[in-house]
Design a protein around this motif. Structure first.
Motif, short mmCIF file in Angstrom:
data_model
loop_
_atom_site.label_atom_id
_atom_site.label_comp_id
_atom_site.label_asym_id
_atom_site.label_seq_id
_atom_site.Cartn_x
_atom_site.Cartn_y
_atom_site.Cartn_z
N ARG A 220 0.83 -1.22 0.00
CA ARG A 220 0.00 0.00 0.00
C ARG A 220 0.86 1.26 0.00
N ASN A 221 2.03 1.18 0.65
CA ASN A 221 2.89 2.37 0.76
C ASN A 221 3.43 2.87 -0.58
N VAL A 222 3.26 2.08 -1.63
CA VAL A 222 3.74 2.51 -2.94
C VAL A 222 2.90 3.67 -3.48
N ASP A 223 1.66 3.78 -3.01
CA ASP A 223 0.76 4.86 -3.45
C ASP A 223 -0.23 5.15 -2.33
N MET A 224 0.06 6.20 -1.57
CA MET A 224 -0.81 6.55 -0.44
C MET A 224 -1.85 7.61 -0.82
N ALA A 225 -1.69 8.24 -1.98
CA ALA A 225 -2.62 9.31 -2.36
C ALA A 225 -3.94 8.77 -2.91
N THR A 226 -3.87 7.72 -3.75
CA THR A 226 -5.11 7.21 -4.39
C THR A 226 -6.20 6.82 -3.39
N PRO A 227 -5.90 6.11 -2.28
CA PRO A 227 -6.98 5.75 -1.36
C PRO A 227 -7.65 6.95 -0.68
N LEU A 228 -6.97 8.12 -0.71
CA LEU A 228 -7.53 9.32 -0.08
C LEU A 228 -8.28 10.19 -1.09
N VAL A 377 -15.31 19.91 -6.87
CA VAL A 377 -14.19 20.85 -6.70
C VAL A 377 -12.99 20.09 -6.12
N TYR A 378 -13.24 19.25 -5.12
CA TYR A 378 -12.16 18.45 -4.51
C TYR A 378 -11.53 17.51 -5.52
N PHE A 379 -12.39 16.81 -6.27
CA PHE A 379 -11.90 15.83 -7.25
C PHE A 379 -10.98 16.52 -8.27
N GLU A 380 -11.45 17.65 -8.78
CA GLU A 380 -10.69 18.36 -9.83
C GLU A 380 -9.35 18.87 -9.28
N PHE A 381 -9.38 19.44 -8.07
CA PHE A 381 -8.16 20.00 -7.48
C PHE A 381 -7.14 18.89 -7.20
N GLU A 382 -7.62 17.75 -6.67
CA GLU A 382 -6.72 16.63 -6.36
C GLU A 382 -6.12 16.02 -7.62
N GLU A 383 -6.93 15.94 -8.67
CA GLU A 383 -6.40 15.42 -9.95
C GLU A 383 -5.25 16.29 -10.43
N LYS A 410 -11.33 18.04 3.80
CA LYS A 410 -10.21 18.99 3.80
C LYS A 410 -8.90 18.27 4.14
N MET A 411 -8.98 17.35 5.11
CA MET A 411 -7.79 16.60 5.51
C MET A 411 -7.29 15.72 4.37
N ARG A 412 -8.23 15.08 3.69
CA ARG A 412 -7.86 14.22 2.55
C ARG A 412 -7.13 15.04 1.49
N LEU A 413 -7.68 16.21 1.18
CA LEU A 413 -7.09 17.08 0.16
C LEU A 413 -5.67 17.49 0.57
N PHE A 414 -5.52 17.91 1.85
CA PHE A 414 -4.20 18.36 2.29
C PHE A 414 -3.18 17.22 2.29
N LEU A 415 -3.60 16.04 2.72
CA LEU A 415 -2.69 14.89 2.73
C LEU A 415 -2.22 14.55 1.32
N ILE A 416 -3.13 14.65 0.33
CA ILE A 416 -2.75 14.37 -1.06
C ILE A 416 -1.71 15.40 -1.52
N TYR A 417 -1.94 16.65 -1.13
CA TYR A 417 -0.96 17.71 -1.46
C TYR A 417 0.39 17.37 -0.83
N TYR A 418 0.38 16.99 0.43
CA TYR A 418 1.61 16.72 1.17
C TYR A 418 2.35 15.48 0.61
N ILE A 419 1.57 14.45 0.26
CA ILE A 419 2.16 13.21 -0.26
C ILE A 419 2.78 13.42 -1.65
N THR A 420 2.08 14.20 -2.50
CA THR A 420 2.52 14.31 -3.91
C THR A 420 3.48 15.47 -4.14
#
Length: 578
Positions: A220-228, A377-383, A410-420
């Motif tokens: 799972r650690n190979v991609d932590m952004a997709t599950p969020l 809005v979240y989906f588009e920004f994360e993509e 909001k937490m999901r969005l920020f974590l994706i930003y932080y991970i990627t």
């Protein structure tokens, strides 16, 4: 074969009981008259009650003459004896039944959700969860037990498939531990040619009989952004925002909006359950479609159904014609055939209506979440974050917008930003983000864990590649904006998905096509991808789309557990609590 005999009524005489026992010991067939004939060799398992009944009537020699090579007490410790029939002669008590339930010879310890998707467990999934595997205080013995549980289920999967896979995995993580143990278990089974589960019938009956399938184990650690990630396809959205387990949606619905008398209790909400299965053609066709397309298709289905319903009503009214003229008579005979045909298709029409109602209710519930939480809005920004595209608005603005999403969104969005992020935010920027997240009501525990995880894996240097930008915002689509539509999508962008491969799909593609080695062998045609630590419908759908683009290839997706972003965040939160 296993013959179970629960002791209930006593026979009236010794002779009758003797005959009844011998019959039971011969698999409920009359005992052989010809003593020279070879008996079927078997094992007898009894409890104390069974032992008491047998011992005065049948000696050890008589039991052996009947083919009983071994007789043991049910609750004694004993080694398994493969490929030998057993007879259980016991009282039908709960304790005995529990003991018998621990005996099995079918290798079915996994759950199939789709033709091309399986999970290892639903009950007690926390025992093999991402949290369980990645705990800082995990003991070696606990890790061994987790890996053994996963390997046992995967072994069952390959026995059922009737195929010995070619295993590939990355080094230095839980996926490698599973790979090593599974490889050992498969080799040990193949070494014992007489008792191997991969010989004879099972191999020829297997789905993959011409070429050994590729088995790609990833961590799972190979991609932590997709599950969020917030998602935009129907099945993944349902799993994200509704109560969806083992292909069943449970929803709460109001009982009506009639005003209740002053002081009266509000009416209780009813719980509705919908099964989304392969028998549902609409589901099979649209589960992987972008949500606006689904909303449009539900509306089209409803329009078609209403037209068919109106036709039946029209024909019925014509049948009531009381005209004397020739035209009316010929019209009548003409329409009799049409009405007969329409009535005969009524059951099909009713089933169609049931499915339309089901998807109208489910899709409306999903749309409510999209609108109230601004999920588009979240989906588009994360993509855009995941594909390193130019951002048209500030991350801080979305986090600070009280109308955009829940604290978890909001937490999901920020974590994706932080991970990627290729470069981690500066300490001062991070403090500003943390303050905004806390002001929005977020729990920062998941971020604590992701910070440790990122430092440990050195992911900052080589973030996972998520491909090119996946979305193009389009104008509001016209079809579902019609008056009378169930779906008023106003304020929701129609985001058109552009196909791009997620990290797990990229890994599979490289291994399947053998891109990394000299081409001395043919590429694989069949593969199983398995994610140790948990998977999701976004990853599954991405693999399905990939397979559609590769003619003749077959891919199955599996994971130790299936979680949505909310369940994953909870596990990250537990890991990050200080």
């Amino acid at each position: 074969p296993v013959v179970l005999s629960a002791i209930s009524a006593a026979s009236s005489t010794t002779v009758e009981l003797n005959i009844a026992l011998k019959r039971m010991l011969n698999f409920n067939a009359p005992p052989l008259k010809n003593t020279a004939a070879e008996p079927v060799w078997k094992v007898l398992i009894y409890d104390r009650f069974g032992q008491d009944i047998i011992s005065p009537l049948l000696s050890v020699k008589e039991l052996r003459d009947m083919g009983i090579t071994l007789h043991l007490l049910l609750h004694s410790d004993r080694d398994p004896i493969p490929d030998v029939p057993a007879i259980y002669f016991v009282m039908p008590t709960e304790e005995n039944i529990d003991r018998i339930c621990q005996v099995f010879d079918q290798y079915l310890n996994f759950i199939t959700l789709e033709d091309d998707m399986f999970i290892l467990c639903h009950q007690n999934k926390e025992l093999i969860s991402y949290h369980a595997i990645n705990r800082a205080d995990i003991q070696d013995t606990d890790m061994e037990a987790i890996m053994d549980t996963i390997v046992d289920s995967l072994f069952c999967f390959f026995v059922t498939l009737g195929a010995v896979p070619i295993i590939r995995c990355p080094r230095g993580n839980a996926a490698e531990m599973v790979a090593v143990k599974l490889d050992k278990k498969l080799r040990e089974n193949l070494r014992d040619a007489r008792n191997s589960l991969f010989t004879g019938d099972s191999m020829t009956a297997g789905q993959f009989s011409f070429q050994r399938p590729l088995f790609v184990l990833v961590d799972r650690n190979v991609d932590m952004a997709t599950p969020l990630h917030h998602t935009w396809t129907y099945q993944a959205l349902i799993h994200d925002v509704l109560d969806f387990h083992l292909n069943r949606v449970v929803m709460e619905e109001g009982m009506g909006v009639e005003p209740s008398p002053a002081g009266a209790r509000p009416k209780k909400k009813s719980r509705k359950t919908y099964d989304l299965t392969a028998a549902d053609k609409f589901w099979q066709k649209h589960k992987g479609s972008p949500f606006p397309e689904v909303a449009e298709s539900v509306q089209e289905e409803l329009d078609t159904y209403r037209a068919q319903e109106d036709e039946v009503k029209r024909l019925k009214s014509i049948m009531g014609l009381e005209g004397e003229d020739e035209g009316a008579i010929s019209m009548l005979s003409d329409n009799t055939a049409k009405l007969t045909s329409a009535v005969s298709s009524l059951p099909e029409l009713l089933e169609k209506k049931r499915l339309i109602d089901l998807h109208t209710n489910v899709a409306t519930a999903v749309l409510d979440h999209i609108k109230s939480r601004k999920l588009d809005v979240y989906f588009e920004f994360e993509e855009k974050l995941m594909s390193k595209s130019t951002l048209d608005k500030s991350l801080l603005d979305i986090i600070s917008d009280p109308d955009a999403g829940t604290p978890e969104d909001k937490m999901r969005l920020f974590l994706i930003y932080y991970i990627t992020a290729q470069q981690a935010p500066s300490e001062s920027d991070l403090e500003q983000y943390k303050k905004a997240l806390l002001d929005a009501g977020c729990d920062l525990s998941p971020l604590n864990y992701i910070k440790q995880w990122k430092a440990f894996t050195k992911m900052a240097a080589t973030p996972a590649n998520y491909g090119n930008s996946g979305v193009k915002p389009m104008g509001l689509f016209s079809r579902v904006m019609n008056t009378g539509s169930q779906f008023v999508m106003e304020g929701v962008k129609n985001l058109v998905l552009k196909q791009h491969n997620l990290p797990v799909t990229r890994i599979l593609d490289n291994l399947m096509e053998m891109n990394s080695i000299p081409r001395n062998k043919n590429p694989f045609q069949e593969a199983i991808v398995f994610v140790v630590g948990g998977g999701n419908f976004i990853e599954y759908q991405n693999l399905v789309d990939y397979t559609k683009s590769k003619q003749g290839k077959k891919v199955v997706y599996g994971c130790s557990e299936l979680f949505n972003a909310s369940q994953f965040i909870k596990q990250l939160s537990q890991l990050g609590q200080k």
